[in-house]
Design a protein around this motif. Structure first.
Motif, PDB file in Angstrom:
ATOM      1  N   ASN A  27       0.825  -1.203   0.000  1.00  0.00           N
ATOM      2  CA  ASN A  27       0.000   0.000   0.000  1.00  0.00           C
ATOM      3  C   ASN A  27       0.863   1.258   0.000  1.00  0.00           C
ATOM      4  OD1 ASN A  27      -2.381  -1.449  -0.027  1.00  0.00           O
ATOM      5  ND2 ASN A  27      -2.668  -1.379   2.190  1.00  0.00           N
ATOM      6  N   ALA A  28       1.941   1.230   0.800  1.00  0.00           N
ATOM      7  CA  ALA A  28       2.838   2.389   0.862  1.00  0.00           C
ATOM      8  C   ALA A  28       3.538   2.638  -0.475  1.00  0.00           C
ATOM      9  CB  ALA A  28       3.869   2.188   1.966  1.00  0.00           C
ATOM     10  N   LEU A  29       3.778   1.561  -1.203  1.00  0.00           N
ATOM     11  CA  LEU A  29       4.429   1.665  -2.516  1.00  0.00           C
ATOM     12  C   LEU A  29       3.427   1.885  -3.650  1.00  0.00           C
ATOM     13  CD1 LEU A  29       6.936  -1.320  -2.142  1.00  0.00           C
ATOM     14  CD2 LEU A  29       7.517   1.115  -2.040  1.00  0.00           C
ATOM     15  N   SER A  30       2.134   1.781  -3.330  1.00  0.00           N
ATOM     16  CA  SER A  30       1.060   1.882  -4.344  1.00  0.00           C
ATOM     17  C   SER A  30       1.233   0.833  -5.437  1.00  0.00           C
ATOM     18  CB  SER A  30       1.025   3.293  -4.957  1.00  0.00           C
ATOM     19  OG  SER A  30       0.764   4.262  -3.968  1.00  0.00           O
ATOM     20  N   LEU A  31       1.527  -0.401  -5.008  1.00  0.00           N
ATOM     21  CA  LEU A  31       1.735  -1.507  -5.938  1.00  0.00           C
ATOM     22  C   LEU A  31       0.853  -2.681  -5.541  1.00  0.00           C
ATOM     23  CD1 LEU A  31       5.641  -1.522  -6.247  1.00  0.00           C
ATOM     24  CD2 LEU A  31       4.009  -0.571  -7.893  1.00  0.00           C
ATOM     25  N   SER A  32       0.613  -3.564  -6.508  1.00  0.00           N
ATOM     26  CA  SER A  32      -0.089  -4.817  -6.236  1.00  0.00           C
ATOM     27  C   SER A  32       0.932  -5.932  -6.035  1.00  0.00           C
ATOM     28  CB  SER A  32      -1.030  -5.156  -7.393  1.00  0.00           C
ATOM     29  OG  SER A  32      -0.301  -5.309  -8.601  1.00  0.00           O
ATOM     30  N   SER A  33       0.475  -7.070  -5.535  1.00  0.00           N
ATOM     31  CA  SER A  33       1.395  -8.153  -5.180  1.00  0.00           C
ATOM     32  C   SER A  33       2.122  -8.748  -6.384  1.00  0.00           C
ATOM     33  CB  SER A  33       0.652  -9.257  -4.432  1.00  0.00           C
ATOM     34  OG  SER A  33      -0.409  -9.767  -5.210  1.00  0.00           O
TER      35      SER A  33
ATOM     36  N   GLU B  26      -0.414 -13.806  -2.481  1.00  0.00           N
ATOM     37  CA  GLU B  26       0.163 -14.145  -3.783  1.00  0.00           C
ATOM     38  C   GLU B  26       1.342 -13.240  -4.142  1.00  0.00           C
ATOM     39  OE1 GLU B  26      -3.091 -14.211  -6.575  1.00  0.00           O
ATOM     40  OE2 GLU B  26      -3.864 -16.097  -5.770  1.00  0.00           O
ATOM     41  N   LEU B  27       2.137 -12.925  -3.120  1.00  0.00           N
ATOM     42  CA  LEU B  27       3.366 -12.160  -3.300  1.00  0.00           C
ATOM     43  C   LEU B  27       4.529 -13.148  -3.424  1.00  0.00           C
ATOM     44  CD1 LEU B  27       4.914  -9.393  -3.149  1.00  0.00           C
ATOM     45  CD2 LEU B  27       4.976  -9.738  -0.659  1.00  0.00           C
ATOM     46  N   PRO B  28       5.240 -13.167  -4.552  1.00  0.00           N
ATOM     47  CA  PRO B  28       6.355 -14.110  -4.712  1.00  0.00           C
ATOM     48  C   PRO B  28       7.452 -13.851  -3.682  1.00  0.00           C
ATOM     49  CG  PRO B  28       5.787 -13.040  -6.805  1.00  0.00           C
ATOM     50  CD  PRO B  28       5.066 -12.304  -5.731  1.00  0.00           C
ATOM     51  N   VAL B  29       8.175 -14.907  -3.320  1.00  0.00           N
ATOM     52  CA  VAL B  29       9.194 -14.778  -2.272  1.00  0.00           C
ATOM     53  C   VAL B  29      10.517 -15.400  -2.697  1.00  0.00           C
ATOM     54  CG1 VAL B  29       9.714 -15.088   0.167  1.00  0.00           C
ATOM     55  CG2 VAL B  29       7.351 -15.083  -0.588  1.00  0.00           C
ATOM     56  N   ILE B  30      11.590 -14.642  -2.502  1.00  0.00           N
ATOM     57  CA  ILE B  30      12.950 -15.167  -2.563  1.00  0.00           C
ATOM     58  C   ILE B  30      13.386 -15.412  -1.127  1.00  0.00           C
ATOM     59  CG2 ILE B  30      15.366 -14.600  -3.061  1.00  0.00           C
ATOM     60  CD1 ILE B  30      14.335 -12.865  -5.385  1.00  0.00           C
ATOM     61  N   ALA B  31      13.958 -16.575  -0.848  1.00  0.00           N
ATOM     62  CA  ALA B  31      14.429 -16.889   0.504  1.00  0.00           C
ATOM     63  C   ALA B  31      15.956 -16.848   0.556  1.00  0.00           C
ATOM     64  CB  ALA B  31      13.932 -18.258   0.936  1.00  0.00           C
ATOM     65  N   VAL B  32      16.462 -16.489   1.729  1.00  0.00           N
ATOM     66  CA  VAL B  32      17.905 -16.539   1.979  1.00  0.00           C
ATOM     67  C   VAL B  32      18.161 -17.461   3.173  1.00  0.00           C
ATOM     68  CG1 VAL B  32      18.515 -14.309   0.968  1.00  0.00           C
ATOM     69  CG2 VAL B  32      17.718 -14.401   3.337  1.00  0.00           C
ATOM     70  N   LEU B  33      19.330 -18.087   3.172  1.00  0.00           N
ATOM     71  CA  LEU B  33      19.665 -19.096   4.179  1.00  0.00           C
ATOM     72  C   LEU B  33      20.386 -18.528   5.397  1.00  0.00           C
ATOM     73  CD1 LEU B  33      20.934 -21.869   1.729  1.00  0.00           C
ATOM     74  CD2 LEU B  33      18.708 -21.778   2.892  1.00  0.00           C
ATOM     75  N   CYS B  34      20.743 -17.248   5.357  1.00  0.00           N
ATOM     76  CA  CYS B  34      21.588 -16.672   6.405  1.00  0.00           C
ATOM     77  C   CYS B  34      20.882 -16.534   7.742  1.00  0.00           C
ATOM     78  CB  CYS B  34      22.158 -15.329   5.949  1.00  0.00           C
ATOM     79  SG  CYS B  34      20.974 -14.218   5.162  1.00  0.00           S
ATOM     80  N   GLY B  35      19.555 -16.721   7.777  1.00  0.00           N
ATOM     81  CA  GLY B  35      18.839 -16.668   9.042  1.00  0.00           C
ATOM     82  C   GLY B  35      18.877 -17.966   9.823  1.00  0.00           C
ATOM     83  N   GLY B  36      19.363 -19.036   9.186  1.00  0.00           N
ATOM     84  CA  GLY B  36      19.550 -20.302   9.895  1.00  0.00           C
ATOM     85  C   GLY B  36      18.531 -21.381   9.616  1.00  0.00           C
ATOM     86  N   PHE B  37      17.472 -21.081   8.853  1.00  0.00           N
ATOM     87  CA  PHE B  37      16.493 -22.114   8.542  1.00  0.00           C
ATOM     88  C   PHE B  37      16.996 -23.002   7.410  1.00  0.00           C
ATOM     89  CE2 PHE B  37      13.822 -19.383  11.022  1.00  0.00           C
ATOM     90  CZ  PHE B  37      12.858 -20.229  11.564  1.00  0.00           C
ATOM     91  N   PRO B  38      16.698 -24.307   7.463  1.00  0.00           N
ATOM     92  CA  PRO B  38      17.183 -25.219   6.416  1.00  0.00           C
ATOM     93  C   PRO B  38      16.514 -24.935   5.080  1.00  0.00           C
ATOM     94  CG  PRO B  38      15.722 -26.373   7.932  1.00  0.00           C
ATOM     95  CD  PRO B  38      15.964 -25.018   8.525  1.00  0.00           C
TER      96      PRO B  38
END
Length: 220
Positions: free
Chosen positions: A152-158, A178-190
């Motif tokens: 909403n702050a960016l005035s964009l859709s997912s 329905e927002l696509p996600v890139i994950a990173v491993l540096c937080g410790g989750f497998p």
């Protein structure tokens, strides 16, 4: 076309997850409960409103839930916040995104004071278009509130943005809208837990995402 990147902070851009685990351990001990560290780690990525009900029953939540959430925040801020370090190449990644014409938002389950501190620590205040925290929404992750607020702050859709996070709860929250996600491993989750939850792509950390930027969904 991707027009914005929405970043989680703890465990994604700054190396803070284990400090939150220790702060939660101290919090529960203060209120007479001993929770194994591994169980505490498994829930990191949720804000206090979603974290506490995993470990406290309804009577305990009514009796001292709000006090426990406040206690955790105070312990983390006083004892651990100054020890948090940024992951490498965050500013360079943000500069690449801005150079590519994309907006940047921060969407965290953390509190206002932590998020503003991290912005300064990372040196990215001038590159961030919007910031949302758990203090500004009704429910933290794995609810989608912070991502909805950021969009909403960016005035964009997912379908015009991508989220970047380190926990299954980031992925779960984003998927709800329905927002696509890139994950990173540096937080410790497998890796398997992030992939099973539905991460679009997985990178080691922000530096790896920067290095392989043009092979990542961000370049879309």
């Amino acid at each position: 076309m991707i027009r914005a990147a929405i970043f989680d902070l703890d465990g994604t851009l700054v190396d803070s997850n284990e400090f939150h685990v220790l702060a939660w351990q101290e919090t529960f001990r203060h209120f007479g409960k001993e929770i194994p560290l591994e169980r505490l780690r498994e829930q990191i990525g949720k804000g206090g409103d979603q974290y506490l009900p995993v470990f406290l029953n309804e009577i305990e939540l009514r009796k001292f839930g709000k006090e426990a959430d406040k206690f955790h925040g105070e312990v983390f801020t006083k004892k651990y916040l100054a020890q948090v370090r940024p992951f490498p190449k965050v500013r360079e990644l943000f500069e690449r995104l801005r150079g590519d014409g994309k907006k940047i938002a921060l969407a965290s389950s953390g509190k206002d004071v932590e998020v503003h501190y991290y912005e300064k620590l990372l040196g990215v205040q001038d590159l961030v278009d919007a910031t949302t925290t758990s203090d500004q929404v009704a429910h933290s992750k794995p609810h989608a509130d912070v991502f909805i607020a950021a969009l909403n702050a960016l005035s964009l859709s997912s379908n015009e943005a991508i989220a970047i996070g380190d926990t299954p709860y980031d992925v779960e929250a984003a998927k709800k809208i329905e927002l696509p996600v890139i994950a990173v491993l540096c937080g410790g989750f497998p890796e398997h837990s992030l992939r099973d939850e539905g991460a679009l792509a997985i990178f080691r950390d922000p530096a790896d995402l920067l290095e392989r930027y043009y092979q990542s969904p961000l370049a879309g």
